[in-house]
Write an enzyme that holds these catalytic residues in place. Structure first.
Site, PDB file in Angstrom:
ATOM      1  N   CYS A 122     -23.786  43.092 -24.216  1.00 47.90           N
ATOM      2  CA  CYS A 122     -23.041  42.813 -25.441  1.00 47.90           C
ATOM      3  C   CYS A 122     -22.522  41.386 -25.585  1.00 47.90           C
ATOM      4  O   CYS A 122     -22.889  40.666 -26.517  1.00 47.90           O
ATOM      5  CB  CYS A 122     -21.867  43.775 -25.555  1.00 47.90           C
ATOM      6  SG  CYS A 122     -22.254  45.505 -25.281  1.00 47.90           S
TER       7      CYS A 122
ATOM      8  N   HIS B 109     -15.637  40.454 -29.552  1.00 47.42           N
ATOM      9  CA  HIS B 109     -16.015  40.456 -28.144  1.00 47.42           C
ATOM     10  C   HIS B 109     -16.329  39.087 -27.539  1.00 47.42           C
ATOM     11  O   HIS B 109     -16.724  39.001 -26.389  1.00 47.42           O
ATOM     12  CB  HIS B 109     -17.225  41.385 -27.965  1.00 47.42           C
ATOM     13  CG  HIS B 109     -17.401  41.922 -26.565  1.00 47.42           C
ATOM     14  ND1 HIS B 109     -16.352  42.200 -25.716  1.00 47.42           N
ATOM     15  CD2 HIS B 109     -18.526  42.256 -25.871  1.00 47.42           C
ATOM     16  CE1 HIS B 109     -16.811  42.672 -24.581  1.00 47.42           C
ATOM     17  NE2 HIS B 109     -18.123  42.714 -24.630  1.00 47.42           N
TER      18      HIS B 109
END
Length: 467
Positions: free
Chosen positions: A72, A140
């Protein structure tokens, strides 16, 4: 992030799409951990994704599209910076020392948790062009996207998943989602917020980044959809009803978004990208014939679905087999905006010619991962060995060939993807000329970008240790 000096260095440039009236709204949909074949238009007979399938018929499908990293945070850092991992140092979700220390032969490169303040982001580029910017979901790559070029942030901070039971309200204190009726679904709510953003900005250009937390773990689906897939049964190695429920709910919400664009007469003036941040988790959904999954640099970890729709600019219903990577969208959008960032290093390439049905020069794609990622499921991951999804190394894809180089043992694996998409037949020894050709290109690139290559032996390593 952006400084006054960088703002002053931004220049407009004449180009195919530099006219302000031709600049589209742009929506980038980034589903989390969605595998290459987890949608109907890519051949799945298990997952039901009618809205995504419809979008594929209205735009261009890229069958050989890649994420710049296999998990990710680094993939998103590459997308938002336009730069490959050695330039920003985000290689994984910290730390880089995953797995039992007794099974790691070398000391991996330390990981960087976030993009730095002097890194010009994609959102900042859109701000330079006068766009209103909003992100709805998983960020993120820094603590707060409002410091990185976004005007609106719903749900995004440094965390990589919504947490335990996090797909229903209350949402574990995700930013700007504090007020939510108990039991509300997170994917539904993020889409509602995105639709509200579109309504509020329908008369001016906007950049909408929609990085759903779904379909990342923890797996949580709507009960009625779970029951539907329990009755449906397995198909093609795909058989997880909870995961399937999450996939279908993403599809339903993409349908809501597309319907709203139609209602507001914005469909023709909006460019839409649909993709995933990395491959899916193999133990949850197999991507046969691709090998392995998230965290691996075999095809299953980095090849992802891609659709780009731009009415009257991209011919509907077309399929393109040119290898592309998510870093290509920074220079692509920059060209569309008619901007020039003379001090910005970009590792992708504008794919505007592909939108027009033309070609781009064949170029190598690179991945660099000087880190360890422990196995998810030793019996299911299908990696190089059962203990790790990734051991430190680099990979190059050039034309129909792919070379893996692993640092622990200087191991080389060469695959012809035309004949061996599953990367099963290692040709490194039988085709030494091609192996050396690709290795030289890879090594030259690593030197150019100053990619760290760890070599220090790990004193804790025990060759006789067994988990």
């Amino acid at each position: 992030m952006i400084s006054l000096m960088l703002l002053s260095s931004c220049k407009s440039k004449s180009g195919t799409f530099s006219n302000v009236s031709e600049r589209p709204n742009i929506i980038y949909i980034n589903v989390d951990d969605l595998g290459w074949k987890d949608v109907g238009y890519m051949g799945s007979t298990y997952f039901e994704t009618p809205n995504i399938d419809k979008l594929s018929k209205e735009g261009m499908i890229f069958t050989q599209g890649y994420a710049a990293a296999a998990n990710c945070a680094p993939s998103r850092a590459c997308l938002m910076s336009g730069q490959n991992t050695p330039r920003h140092g985000v290689y994984t979700v910290s730390p880089s020392t995953r797995g039992n220390p007794k099974t790691r032969k070398i000391i991996p490169t330390p990981n960087t948790d976030h993009l730095t303040n002097n890194m010009v982001t994609m959102a900042e580029m859109f701000k330079m062009a006068g766009y209103t910017t909003g992100t709805f979901g998983k960020w993120h790559v820094t603590k707060n996207p409002l410091n990185d070029g976004f005007d609106v942030n719903i749900g995004g901070d440094h965390r990589g998943n919504p947490g335990r039971e996090g797909y229903t309200a209350p949402y574990n204190k995700l930013p700007n989602l504090e007020l939510a009726p108990e039991g509300e679904n997170l994917t539904d709510r993020l889409t509602t917020e995105a639709i509200n953003f579109i309504k509020q900005n329908k008369n001016k250009p906007f950049f909408l980044y929609l990085p759903f937390y779904a379909v990342h773990t923890p797996l949580m689906g709507k009960v009625e959809l779970i029951e539907k897939y329990k009755k449906k049964g397995e198909s093609g190695g795909q058989d997880n009803p909870v995961y399937a429920a999450m996939v279908e709910n993403v599809d339903i919400n993409i349908g809501r978004l597309l319907s709203e664009l139609d209602k507001l007469n914005l469909s023709e003036s909006t460019l839409i990208v649909f993709t995933s941040d990395n491959g899916g988790i193999r133990s949850i959904s197999r991507q046969t014939p691709l090998r392995a999954g998230k965290g691996s640099y075999y095809e299953g970890g980095v090849r992802v679905p891609y659709i780009v729709k731009w009415t009257n600019k991209i011919k509907a219903g077309t399929t393109n087999s040119t290898p592309i990577v998510n870093m290509d969208f920074f220079p692509t959008f920059m060209e569309i905006l008619g901007l020039d960032l003379p001090d910005k290093i970009l590792d992708g390439k504008s794919i505007i010619p592909l939108f027009k049905g033309e070609n781009i020069d064949e170029r190598p794609l690179f991945w660099h991962f000087p880190i360890y990622l422990a196995a998810y499921n030793e019996s299911e991951d299908d990696g190089r060995d059962p203990l790790f999804r990734t051991r430190p190394g680099s990979t190059i894809r050039y034309k129909n060939w792919k070379l893996h180089h692993y640092f622990e043992d200087d191991g080389l694996e060469l695959y012809n993807l035309d004949n061996d998409l599953g990367e099963r037949i290692n040709l490194a020894e039988s085709n030494p000329n091609k192996t050396q050709e690709l290795y030289k290109i890879l090594d030259s690139w690593r030197k150019e970008v100053q990619a760290p290559i760890p070599s220090e032996r790990n004193p804790e390593y025990d060759p006789n240790f067994r988990n």
